[in-house]
Design an enzyme around this catalytic site. Structure first.
Site, PDB file in Angstrom:
ATOM      1  N   SER A 122     -12.057  16.077   1.227  1.00 36.02           N
ATOM      2  CA  SER A 122     -13.196  15.732   2.066  1.00 36.02           C
ATOM      3  C   SER A 122     -14.509  16.140   1.391  1.00 36.02           C
ATOM      4  CB  SER A 122     -13.026  16.389   3.440  1.00 36.02           C
ATOM      5  OG  SER A 122     -13.922  15.852   4.382  1.00 36.02           O
ATOM      6  N   ASP A 176      -7.512   7.472   8.696  1.00 31.86           N
ATOM      7  CA  ASP A 176      -8.554   8.504   8.654  1.00 31.86           C
ATOM      8  C   ASP A 176      -9.749   8.064   9.499  1.00 31.86           C
ATOM      9  OD1 ASP A 176     -10.488  10.427   7.977  1.00 31.86           O
ATOM     10  OD2 ASP A 176      -9.759  10.600   5.924  1.00 31.86           O
ATOM     11  N   HIS A 208      -7.209  12.371   8.802  1.00 31.21           N
ATOM     12  CA  HIS A 208      -8.037  13.176   7.890  1.00 31.21           C
ATOM     13  C   HIS A 208      -7.314  14.491   7.606  1.00 31.21           C
ATOM     14  CE1 HIS A 208     -11.711  13.879   5.741  1.00 31.21           C
ATOM     15  NE2 HIS A 208     -11.921  15.028   6.360  1.00 31.21           N
TER      16      HIS A 208
END
Length: 236
Positions: A122, A176, A208
């Site tokens: 991320s 996601d 995610h």
């Protein structure tokens, strides 16, 4: 006068065997190096020659959270949108801090850049890409999990020639909701347009997060890019 950012703390797991390669992996927003440390234990069992470093992001004010201090590599100013202005100053400051860790591995611990993999999840993925693409070093590889390209409108004017030789593993879940799958696809398309070697893996129904399948694929990438060094002894 430009201030020098403070040195980062990190969770460091020394190689169980002879140390010949290093993985530096950056966590995501709101997390810490400890959140990914269990992955380092798997790496140690799979590749005992590899040292793992999981830096801790500093606590900084986050605009989208009303200025609340949270662990982050850069500020978040609104809902994620690739066309939204990014906190470039924060990204570059964090990049400078990660480069200090890289240089320590090279200059103090004697690990060449082509035996170092940078990775992240991320926000950490964004930072790993920015660091790896701008560095003067030819790294062994870059690992990009559930992230997106930093400064995507200008990054290709900032990359180094050395980075174009660095293989990239990109993993992204097609479910996601935080960093949309399309952002991963678009990022990979941009890299491939500029002749980067990207292995793009899609993980069905993964949000995610990271799955066991993705982590296995990442370990396989390590096996190819930073294999155990075998020294042959010539027969007399």
């Amino acid at each position: 006068m430009t201030s020098i950012p403070p040195k980062l703390t990190a969770i460091v797991q020394d190689a169980p065997g002879k140390h010949t390669a290093t993985v530096i992996f950056m966590h995501g927003f709101g997390d810490s190096g400890a959140g990914w440390a269990p992955v380092g234990e798997h790496i140690s069992r799979y590749a005992p020659h590899v040292k793992t470093v999981f830096p801790n992001a500093p606590a900084i004010p986050i605009a989208v959270n009303g200025g609340m201090l949270m662990p982050a590599w850069y500020d978040i100013r609104g809902s994620l949108n690739q066309d939204q202005a990014q906190d470039e100053e924060g990204m570059l400051r964090s990049r400078q801090q990660i480069m200090e860790i890289v240089r320590e591995e090279i200059e103090v611990h004697g690990v060449p850049a082509n035996r170092i993999v940078l990775g992240g999840f991320s926000q950490g993925c964004v930072l790993a890409l920015l660091t790896g693409l701008m560095a003067e070093y030819n790294f062994a590889g870059l690992v990009a999990l559930s992230g997106y390209m930093p400064m995507h409108t200008k990054i290709m004017d900032m990359v180094s020639e050395a980075s174009k030789k660095t293989p990239i593993f990109w993993g992204h879940g097609d479910a996601d909701q935080m960093v949309r799958y399309e952002y991963g696809q678009q990022s990979v398309e941009l890299l491939e347009k500029h002749k980067y070697n990207v292995e793009f893996k899609t993980y069905h129904n993964m949000g995610h997060s990271a799955s066991n399948e993705e982590l296995r694929d990442m370990l396989e990438f390590f096996r190819r890019t930073i294999p155990a060094e075998v020294h042959l002894v010539a027969k007399v």
